[in-house]
Design a protein around this motif. Structure first.
Motif, short mmCIF file in Angstrom:
data_model
loop_
_atom_site.label_atom_id
_atom_site.label_comp_id
_atom_site.label_asym_id
_atom_site.label_seq_id
_atom_site.Cartn_x
_atom_site.Cartn_y
_atom_site.Cartn_z
N TRP A 30 18.79 39.40 -7.98
CA TRP A 30 18.36 40.20 -9.11
C TRP A 30 16.88 40.61 -8.97
O TRP A 30 16.50 41.73 -9.23
N ARG A 31 16.09 39.61 -8.51
CA ARG A 31 14.67 39.88 -8.43
C ARG A 31 14.32 40.91 -7.37
O ARG A 31 13.51 41.80 -7.59
N MET A 56 20.56 38.11 -13.97
CA MET A 56 20.15 37.02 -14.83
C MET A 56 21.26 36.67 -15.80
O MET A 56 21.51 35.49 -16.05
N GLN A 79 9.42 31.03 -10.54
CA GLN A 79 8.72 31.80 -9.51
C GLN A 79 9.32 33.19 -9.32
O GLN A 79 8.63 34.12 -8.94
N LEU A 80 10.63 33.27 -9.61
CA LEU A 80 11.31 34.56 -9.42
C LEU A 80 11.26 35.42 -10.67
O LEU A 80 12.02 36.37 -10.80
N ASP A 81 10.36 35.05 -11.58
CA ASP A 81 10.18 35.83 -12.81
C ASP A 81 11.42 35.85 -13.67
O ASP A 81 11.61 36.80 -14.44
N ALA A 82 12.26 34.79 -13.48
CA ALA A 82 13.42 34.71 -14.39
C ALA A 82 13.13 33.57 -15.34
O ALA A 82 13.73 32.49 -15.27
N VAL A 133 9.61 44.32 -4.89
CA VAL A 133 9.27 45.31 -5.92
C VAL A 133 8.42 44.63 -6.98
O VAL A 133 8.39 43.40 -7.07
N ALA A 134 7.87 45.41 -7.72
CA ALA A 134 7.04 44.84 -8.78
C ALA A 134 7.92 44.17 -9.82
O ALA A 134 8.99 44.68 -10.17
N ALA A 135 7.48 43.05 -10.23
CA ALA A 135 8.30 42.32 -11.21
C ALA A 135 8.33 43.07 -12.50
O ALA A 135 7.30 43.55 -13.00
N SER A 136 9.46 43.17 -13.09
CA SER A 136 9.56 43.86 -14.37
C SER A 136 9.45 42.83 -15.48
O SER A 136 9.80 41.68 -15.31
N VAL A 175 10.59 41.04 -18.38
CA VAL A 175 11.86 40.81 -19.08
C VAL A 175 11.56 39.90 -20.26
O VAL A 175 11.19 38.75 -20.10
#
Lengths: 103, 693, 172
Positions: free
Chosen positions: A50-51, A62, C49-52, C121-124, C126
């Motif tokens: 996803w990332r 997610m 770390q994965l922005d989740a 890619v740039a982290a969005s 969320v």
């Protein structure tokens, strides 16, 4: 090595370890632990894709992972309940001894 | 008038088949009756034959009127029966003078004998069966007479033979009767084989079995010319050879040498049977056959000549005549004397046919039918009166007890002997002797016939003397027979006298009728050269025979049954030979019957060893096959099946092992399965280029 | 940057793997369960770390907080008297190990050999609001089903694990 590849490799490793636990240990609960590990590895895979995937704003990865967590929890509960029920009958959780269905 | 005549002619000709058919139908109806219904059976039989008699009279009248008008007296009615490709077998019937006289004679004499049988067989329990067979015989005999086709004639001929067998062996529980019936059938069969050969040869040569077919018949001039041109065998023409073959059949049926052996034994049958079949009709069928095919037998002979076939017939006839007369001299059974007499008289008829033509032979046949039937019925009356005694040595003096029988018997005896003027036998026999004398072939038959005539008178006198004169040598009293038996005797006696009128040289009615020539009173008939001396000489012989016979038997009658015959006393060896019928039967038994028995033994051996050996071989082959089948079934199929089931159980056990519930094992399998799936997916991806390897 | 990877990642990865290995080889089952908990935690950090972030916190709450405890409870409930198993691994452990190794080899090979995706890619951003909106709009059906599933699973687990009714005396 791209970060994605690193994450994927890590997930594969954890998956393999979880599989090894499920296939080699004698205690029934450890099989369930192995399964949980495998599920977690899959979740990691999902989040990583996803990332680093094309459409992170769709939240698909997610959401999938979140639902997976929920279902895994439920499944763990039921599985452990089964093990407990079996233990009540047989007083053991040794997998190699679970041969009652042998014809 | 003409129209009526035409329809009348057409009617009797088209319906001529009724004459034999009605008695046959009556026979069929009687066969369905139960035993106690005697009156019905007798009525059916006599009624059937009486109707045939009336129809025969109508046919006779028809021919008479045709003759009177000077037209054609022969009419045929042919129809196809079987068609085989281009040829077809045809049947048909013919109405001509020859057939007409025979029809009237057979039906008339037959009716009288039927009526007589009602009295004779009254005590027999198989009354209905008797009349059934008699009726069938009558129908078949009439069929022989009217047949225009050799094939139809042969068919009826065979039925006649069959009924003869049935009637001779009527009292079948008597072994001698059964044996006699078999002998009759087999002996006539031998003749019939040659007859059939002749028919087949004739058919193959001429393409038709019809006698007369408006010029296309087998014995009409066209066919005869072809047959004469065709060579036959041993130097004969086809016509001659076929003629001889047909004569062989006639010889069997008419008891000519050497096929005569069955006729005396046929006396085992009831006396009416002997009278009807073996005196008047069936044995006459052979003579009738020769008369029918006379054109064939006489083909190729000009005036003053004779053919080979006719020569053979004449000689055999003459020898038979002599033989029969010789043997009759030494017989002691009343019916056997008459049987041998019949054999002898048939020989006379054959000689008459061969030397003098159809009319001469047929005239004697007609007269003989009447007086021989009379003699047999008289003998039957005697037997009946003497309580079934047949040995003449045990009779005697019956002249007083049985006057009606005596008188009629005397008349018959005188007719047979040829007593001059008043009795028909004289005229008919003299015609034959005259014809034999005038025969261009040889004088041998003539001499033999003269000797035979002498002997005929001699043995008949002997018989009369034994039976009717002298003292009664039997047991109980004899008695006269009932009216139902003596009345036919009287009627026959009348005809035995009256028929002579038809054949005198003065008024040759019979000859003219048969030959369909115009008739006139021939005042110079008696002045034919050589006729009167011949007739006187024959008459002389008759008186010599009567005298010698009376001297030996009449004047010094024997007193007791066991006393020897005077001839036997003086000529014991000759008498012995004659009494044993010149050992013909013994000769046949030593030769033919031995060979036949040998053949039968061989056939039996073949049947038991070879054929049934083959059959049981095949059967055991099949048995072996069945055993083999069973073995295969048991060992392989069943065993295989059992083995298969065992394997199945083992396999099931193995499969059950898989289901033992081992979770870790299943997990491992899952892992392996996943590996395989993933590997496959990667391979597919690599092949399709999505995965870089 | 080790192999192009950040140090943080490598450290956390090592911890996670260590925990998993510990769960695999330790004798005492309770120790295995606790080691598992470490693994869960490491994974949560990886998620962060994965922005989740939501997934990371859900991981902590559910897995570390509930599942791990549940496992420990189950282990404690199914412990026999003196159940120190002599043999830790089952009889055919080589086969299982082999399979696991093969699986890892396959997966690793697949990963390493595939085409690289475009760079990070740039982290969005969320937010939870986004997740909530997504749950109510796109994923409402899976949400409901998951709810039913959880209910059923709970009831089922209770029934399965419930002790049997004792048979009254005199009744068979």
């Amino acid at each position: 090595m791209t970060p994605l590849a690193a994450y994927l490799l890590l997930a594969a490793l954890i998956f393999a370890i979880g599989l090894a636990i499920a296939l080699t240990r004698r205690v029934a609960i450890l099989v369930l632990i192995g399964i949980e590990l495998m599920l977690n590895a899959a979740n990691l895979n999902l989040i990583a894709f996803w990332r680093f995937g094309p459409h992170p704003e769709a939240l698909t990865g997610m959401m999938f992972a979140i639902f997976s967590i929920a279902v895994a929890a439920a499944e763990a509960a039921v599985g452990l309940g089964l093990v407990i029920a079996y233990y009540r009958h047989r007083k053991t959780t040794d997998l190699d001894a679970m041969t009652r269905m042998k014809g | 008038m003409m129209a009526q005549e035409t329809t009348g002619q057409a009617w009797i000709l088209a319906n001529l088949w009724l004459i034999p058919a009605i008695p046959m139908v009556a026979a069929g109806a009687i066969a369905l009756l139960k035993q106690p219904k005697r009156r019905t059976a007798a009525t059916l039989a006599i009624g059937g034959l009486a109707i045939s008699f009336l129809l025969s009279v109508a046919a006779f009248a028809h021919v008479l009127s045709a003759w009177g008008h000077g037209g054609a007296t022969r009419d045929v009615f042919n129809f196809g029966w079987l068609s085989m490709g281009e040829t077809s077998l045809q049947l048909g019937w013919v109405l001509d003078p020859l057939a007409a006289v025979m029809l009237v004679m057979v039906t008339f004499v037959g009716s009288l004998i039927f009526i007589y049988s009602v009295g004779y067989m009254a005590h027999d329990e198989n009354f209905t069966r008797f009349f059934c067979f008699l009726s069938l015989f009558a129908g078949a005999m009439l069929g022989v007479i009217i047949a225009n086709s050799l094939l139809l004639l042969f068919m009826c001929w065979e039925i006649v033979g069959l009924t003869s067998y049935l009637l001779i062996g009527f009292w079948y529980h008597k072994p001698s009767a059964a044996a006699a019936a078999k002998k009759a059938f087999l002996t006539t069969r031998i003749g019939d084989i040659f007859f059939l050969l002749g028919i087949a040869w004739l058919f193959s040569q001429t393409g038709t079995t019809l006698f007369y077919n408006y010029g296309a018949g087998a014995i009409e001039p066209g066919a005869l010319a072809a047959l004469l041109a065709q060579p036959g065998a041993v130097g004969l023409t086809a016509a001659g050879a076929i003629g001889l073959l047909i004569f062989a059949g006639a010889a069997g049926k008419s008891g000519q040498l050497p096929l005569h052996v069955w006729l005396p034994d046929a006396m085992e049958g009831p006396t009416p049977v002997s009278a009807l079949i073996h005196a008047a009709t069936m044995v006459a069928a052979g003579v009738y056959l020769i008369a029918r095919v006379y054109p064939l037998m006489a083909a190729g002979a000009g005036p003053g000549q004779t053919t080979v076939a006719l020569t053979v017939v004449a000689w055999i006839g003459a020898l038979t005549a002599l033989f029969g007369a010789l043997v009759a001299v030494a017989q002691n059974d009343i019916k056997r004397i008459l049987a041998y007499s019949t054999v002898s008289q048939l020989g006379y008829m054959m000689v008459g046919l061969a030397t003098g033509g159809v009319a001469v032979g047929m005239f004697h046949l007609i007269t003989h039918a009447f007086f021989k039937a009379l003699l047999f019925l008289g003998a039957g009356s005697v037997i009946h009166g003497c309580h079934d005694e047949q040995d003449i040595r045990k009779m005697g003096g019956l002249r007083a007890e049985m006057p009606a029988t005596f008188i009629t018997y005397m008349i018959g005896m005188l007719a047979l002997s040829g007593f001059p003027i008043f009795f028909s036998g004289f005229w008919s026999k003299d015609a034959i002797v005259g014809a034999a004398h005038a025969w261009p072939g040889s004088q041998g038959p003539f001499i033999l016939l003269l000797v035979g005539a002498l002997l005929t008178t001699f043995y008949m006198t002997r018989q009369i003397a034994y039976v009717f004169f002298g003292q009664w040598r039997g047991h109980d009293h004899a008695h006269e027979s009932p009216r139902v038996m003596t009345v036919p005797l009287g009627i026959l006696a009348f005809f035995a006298i009256a028929l002579g009128v038809l054949g005198t040289p003065l008024w040759p009615w019979f000859t003219a009728f048969i030959q369909s020539k115009p008739l006139e009173v021939d005042w110079h008939g008696f002045s034919e050269p050589g006729l009167l001396p011949l007739m006187s000489f024959a008459t002389l012989l008759v008186f010599i025979g009567l005298g010698v016979g009376w001297r030996l038997y009449g004047s010094k009658p024997t007193r007791s049954a066991s006393e020897l015959d005077p001839v036997a006393r003086s000529l014991p060896v000759v008498s012995g030979w004659l009494a044993n019928r010149l050992y013909f039967d013994e000769l046949y038994e030593a030769t033919v019957l031995r060979w036949y028995a040998g053949l039968a033994w061989l056939s039996d051996w073949l049947d038991r060893r070879v054929w049934s050996g083959i059959v049981s071989g095949v059967a055991s082959g099949f048995g072996g096959l069945g055993w083999f089948n069973k073995a295969v079934d048991n060992e392989w199929i069943d065993g295989g099946f059992d083995k298969g089931c065992e394997e199945l159980v083992t396999g099931g056990g193995l499969l059950a092992w898989l289901q033992a519930g081992r979770a870790p094992g299943y997990l491992r399998l899952l892992g392996i399965g996943f590996l395989l799936l993933a590997g496959l997916a990667l391979l597919v991806g690599a092949v399709s280029g999505q995965v870089r390897l | 940057m080790i192999f192009g990877l950040t140090v943080a990642f490598v450290l956390v990865a090592m911890v996670t793997v260590a925990g998993a290995m510990g769960a695999a080889v330790m004798r005492n089952v309770v120790h295995c369960a606790l080691s598992l908990t470490v693994t869960f935690a490491g994974l949560a950090i990886l998620f962060l770390q994965l922005d989740a972030q939501f997934a990371g916190f859900a991981q902590v709450l559910v897995y570390v907080g509930a599942v791990a405890i549940l496992v420990v409870f189950a282990i404690l409930l199914t412990r026999g008297v003196g159940t120190s198993l002599i043999y830790v691994f089952s009889k055919q452990w080589t086969l299982g190990l082999g399979i696991a190794a093969a699986v890892f080899a396959l997966l690793g090979w697949a990963v390493l050999k595939s085409f690289p995706v475009s760079g990070p890619v740039a982290a969005s951003e969320v937010t939870v609001k986004d997740i909530g909106a997504a749950l109510m709009n796109q994923y409402v059906l899976p949400l409901e089903i998951t709810a039913v599933l959880l209910t059923v699973a709970m009831i089922g687990a209770v029934i399965v694990a419930m002790p049997e009714k004792k048979v009254k005396e005199g009744e068979q």
